[in-house]
Design a protein around this motif. Structure first.
Motif, PDB file in Angstrom:
ATOM      1  N   UNK A 118       0.842  -1.209   0.000  1.00 22.49           N
ATOM      2  CA  UNK A 118       0.000   0.000   0.000  1.00 22.49           C
ATOM      3  C   UNK A 118       0.877   1.259   0.000  1.00 22.49           C
ATOM      4  N   UNK A 119       1.877   1.296   0.871  1.00 22.17           N
ATOM      5  CA  UNK A 119       2.643   2.537   1.069  1.00 22.17           C
ATOM      6  C   UNK A 119       3.684   2.792  -0.012  1.00 22.17           C
ATOM      7  N   UNK A 120       4.172   1.728  -0.665  1.00 19.18           N
ATOM      8  CA  UNK A 120       5.248   1.925  -1.649  1.00 19.18           C
ATOM      9  C   UNK A 120       4.850   1.454  -3.055  1.00 19.18           C
ATOM     10  N   UNK A 121       4.422   0.180  -3.172  1.00 18.28           N
ATOM     11  CA  UNK A 121       4.120  -0.333  -4.519  1.00 18.28           C
ATOM     12  C   UNK A 121       2.977   0.470  -5.155  1.00 18.28           C
ATOM     13  N   UNK A 122       1.950   0.774  -4.380  1.00 15.25           N
ATOM     14  CA  UNK A 122       0.821   1.539  -4.906  1.00 15.25           C
ATOM     15  C   UNK A 122       1.252   2.925  -5.373  1.00 15.25           C
ATOM     16  N   UNK A 123       2.165   3.538  -4.628  1.00 15.96           N
ATOM     17  CA  UNK A 123       2.666   4.873  -5.008  1.00 15.96           C
ATOM     18  C   UNK A 123       3.428   4.778  -6.334  1.00 15.96           C
ATOM     19  N   UNK A 145       2.774  11.357  -0.028  1.00 18.27           N
ATOM     20  CA  UNK A 145       2.770  11.594   1.418  1.00 18.27           C
ATOM     21  C   UNK A 145       3.676  10.553   2.090  1.00 18.27           C
ATOM     22  N   UNK A 146       4.799  11.025   2.573  1.00 19.20           N
ATOM     23  CA  UNK A 146       5.751  10.190   3.316  1.00 19.20           C
ATOM     24  C   UNK A 146       5.492  10.410   4.804  1.00 19.20           C
ATOM     25  N   UNK A 147       6.534  10.580   5.583  1.00 17.89           N
ATOM     26  CA  UNK A 147       6.398  10.766   7.040  1.00 17.89           C
ATOM     27  C   UNK A 147       7.767  11.171   7.583  1.00 17.89           C
ATOM     28  N   UNK A 148       7.783  11.831   8.755  1.00 23.95           N
ATOM     29  CA  UNK A 148       9.103  12.059   9.359  1.00 23.95           C
ATOM     30  C   UNK A 148       9.724  10.718   9.767  1.00 23.95           C
ATOM     31  N   UNK A 149       8.874   9.689   9.873  1.00 21.57           N
ATOM     32  CA  UNK A 149       9.390   8.339  10.115  1.00 21.57           C
ATOM     33  C   UNK A 149      10.192   7.806   8.927  1.00 21.57           C
ATOM     34  N   UNK A 150      10.108   8.467   7.794  1.00 21.62           N
ATOM     35  CA  UNK A 150      10.922   8.101   6.633  1.00 21.62           C
ATOM     36  C   UNK A 150      12.236   8.849   6.612  1.00 21.62           C
ATOM     37  N   UNK A 151      12.404   9.801   7.542  1.00 19.73           N
ATOM     38  CA  UNK A 151      13.632  10.600   7.600  1.00 19.73           C
ATOM     39  C   UNK A 151      14.540  10.194   8.750  1.00 19.73           C
ATOM     40  N   UNK A 159       6.837   0.337   8.596  1.00 25.25           N
ATOM     41  CA  UNK A 159       6.184   1.578   8.148  1.00 25.25           C
ATOM     42  C   UNK A 159       7.253   2.630   7.820  1.00 25.25           C
ATOM     43  N   UNK A 160       8.252   2.789   8.708  1.00 27.27           N
ATOM     44  CA  UNK A 160       9.305   3.793   8.471  1.00 27.27           C
ATOM     45  C   UNK A 160      10.101   3.467   7.210  1.00 27.27           C
ATOM     46  N   UNK A 161      10.352   2.184   7.001  1.00 27.73           N
ATOM     47  CA  UNK A 161      11.114   1.769   5.816  1.00 27.73           C
ATOM     48  C   UNK A 161      10.329   2.114   4.548  1.00 27.73           C
ATOM     49  N   UNK A 162       9.019   1.859   4.570  1.00 28.93           N
ATOM     50  CA  UNK A 162       8.191   2.172   3.395  1.00 28.93           C
ATOM     51  C   UNK A 162       8.196   3.676   3.125  1.00 28.93           C
ATOM     52  N   UNK A 163       8.186   4.488   4.177  1.00 29.55           N
ATOM     53  CA  UNK A 163       8.116   5.946   3.999  1.00 29.55           C
ATOM     54  C   UNK A 163       9.467   6.527   3.559  1.00 29.55           C
ATOM     55  N   UNK A 164      10.567   5.885   4.001  1.00 32.41           N
ATOM     56  CA  UNK A 164      11.894   6.299   3.517  1.00 32.41           C
ATOM     57  C   UNK A 164      12.000   5.986   2.025  1.00 32.41           C
ATOM     58  N   UNK A 165      11.475   4.837   1.634  1.00 37.75           N
ATOM     59  CA  UNK A 165      11.525   4.443   0.216  1.00 37.75           C
ATOM     60  C   UNK A 165      10.704   5.411  -0.636  1.00 37.75           C
ATOM     61  N   UNK A 166       9.608   5.923  -0.096  1.00 33.93           N
ATOM     62  CA  UNK A 166       8.781   6.889  -0.839  1.00 33.93           C
ATOM     63  C   UNK A 166       9.590   8.162  -1.126  1.00 33.93           C
ATOM     64  N   UNK A 167      10.413   8.571  -0.183  1.00 36.45           N
ATOM     65  CA  UNK A 167      11.246   9.773  -0.402  1.00 36.45           C
ATOM     66  C   UNK A 167      12.249   9.516  -1.528  1.00 36.45           C
ATOM     67  N   UNK A 168      12.861   8.348  -1.533  1.00 36.41           N
ATOM     68  CA  UNK A 168      13.826   8.029  -2.608  1.00 36.41           C
ATOM     69  C   UNK A 168      13.113   7.879  -3.951  1.00 36.41           C
TER      70      UNK A 168
END
Ligand SMILES: NC(=O)c1ccc[n+]([C@@H]2O[C@H](COP(=O)([O-])OP(=O)(O)OC[C@H]3O[C@@H](n4cnc5c(N)ncnc54)[C@H](OP(=O)(O)O)[C@@H]3O)[C@@H](O)[C@H]2O)c1
Length: 264
Positions: A118-123, A145-151, A159-168
């Motif tokens: 949901x958080x990465x593949x869908x994006x 929409x990422x998260x500070x948990x991605x930073x 969840x944090x790993x998926x949000x870090x990947x969204x930033x990359x």
């Protein structure tokens, strides 16, 4: 400054996770700014009232049910938006999930797969599909929409790993899609009071800790993300791409300095 640069009039926006929280607030803000808005999430019954609110602002509003982690749903969603609205100018990849709160040591494969799908593949899938359409149109804008948990590492597991990947992913897409006049940016919220983050604010002892870690000494509201969405989606943000905008009351900079010795 010419404030019409913040207008989204004539643009078509697709918002995933548009039924509530940050997605709903952003959908309504984009409608206020003049965009026609399609809201999507899994439950049509939750989306219809939002589409109705959008239409009440004098723009076109449409609700489409789709699961963000399923490729066929992503394809159907983009096809419907193009068929019914004619184009896609703005994609807000906002749908997100966190099915597991607990030690990484105990996280299982099922919650790993749900989170990453949901958080990465869908994006990735929706961005690719929308970008192909935007390329044909001569440009567009994608906001993830990422998260500070991605930073920085938080106790939120995969969840944090998926949000870090969204930033990359945002940065990689920005590098490639700039040639098609497509801008891609990310927003990294801190704790915003929504259903998804209830575990971080509903219990007073937990929310006190989050508030104490935040220089502005309060949690955020969905509307405080929506303004950034309009800015990035409009001409006002026309030279910004590959960027991650942090909106967290200052939390990412570390806990506030409670220096009580100021003499003035
Ligand atoms: N709230 C925070 O503190 C915070 C902080 C940082 C980042 N974020 C991010 O902000 C985004 C929005 O979250 P929110 O806080 O506004 O949460 P929310 O109020 O719970 O909204 C989540 C939205 O995503 C939809 N959704 C969930 N799973 C989906 C799926 N598989 N397919 C399609 N739609 C799905 C939900 O609708 P259905 O359940 O009906 O599908 C709902 O519309 C998420 O990406 C989240 O990770 C939130």
């Amino acid at each position: 400054m010419d404030l019409t640069r913040f207008s989204c009039e004539g643009k078509v926006a697709l918002i995933t996770g548009g039924s509530r929280g940050i997605g709903r607030a952003s959908a309504l803000a984009l409608a206020e700014a003049g965009a026609d808005v399609v809201v999507s999430s899994r439950k049509i019954a939750d989306l219809e009232p939002v589409a109705q609110e959008i239409r009440s602002k004098g723009v076109r509003g449409l609700a489409v049910a789709a699961h963000n982690g399923k490729s066929q749903d992503c394809e159907m969603l983009v096809q419907r938006v193009v068929r019914e609205m004619g184009r896609i100018d703005i994609l807000l990849n906002n749908a997100g999930t966190n099915p597991y709160y607990g030690p990484l040591m105990d996280q299982d494969e099922t919650t790993y797969d749900i989170t990453m799908n949901v958080n990465l593949k869908g994006v990735f899938l929706l961005s690719q599909l929308a970008a192909r359409q935007m390329k044909k149109q001569g440009g567009g804008c994608i906001i993830n929409v990422s998260s500070i948990g991605g930073l920085r590492a938080e106790a939120l597991g995969i969840y944090c790993v998926s949000k870090a990947a969204v930033i990359m992913l945002t940065q990689v897409m920005a590098k490639e899609f700039g040639q098609y006049n497509i801008r891609i940016n990310a927003i990294a919220p801190g704790v915003i009071k929504t259903r998804l983050s209830e575990a971080l604010w509903k219990e007073p002892s937990v929310s006190q800790k989050a508030i104490g870690d935040t220089p502005l000494m309060r949690l955020g509201e969905p509307e405080e993300i929506a303004g950034a969405v309009v800015f990035l989606a409009s001409q006002a943000g026309s030279y910004i791409t590959g960027e991650t905008m942090v909106i967290d009351g200052g939390r990412v900079h570390g806990e506030p300095s409670y220096n009580k010795n100021a003499k003035s």
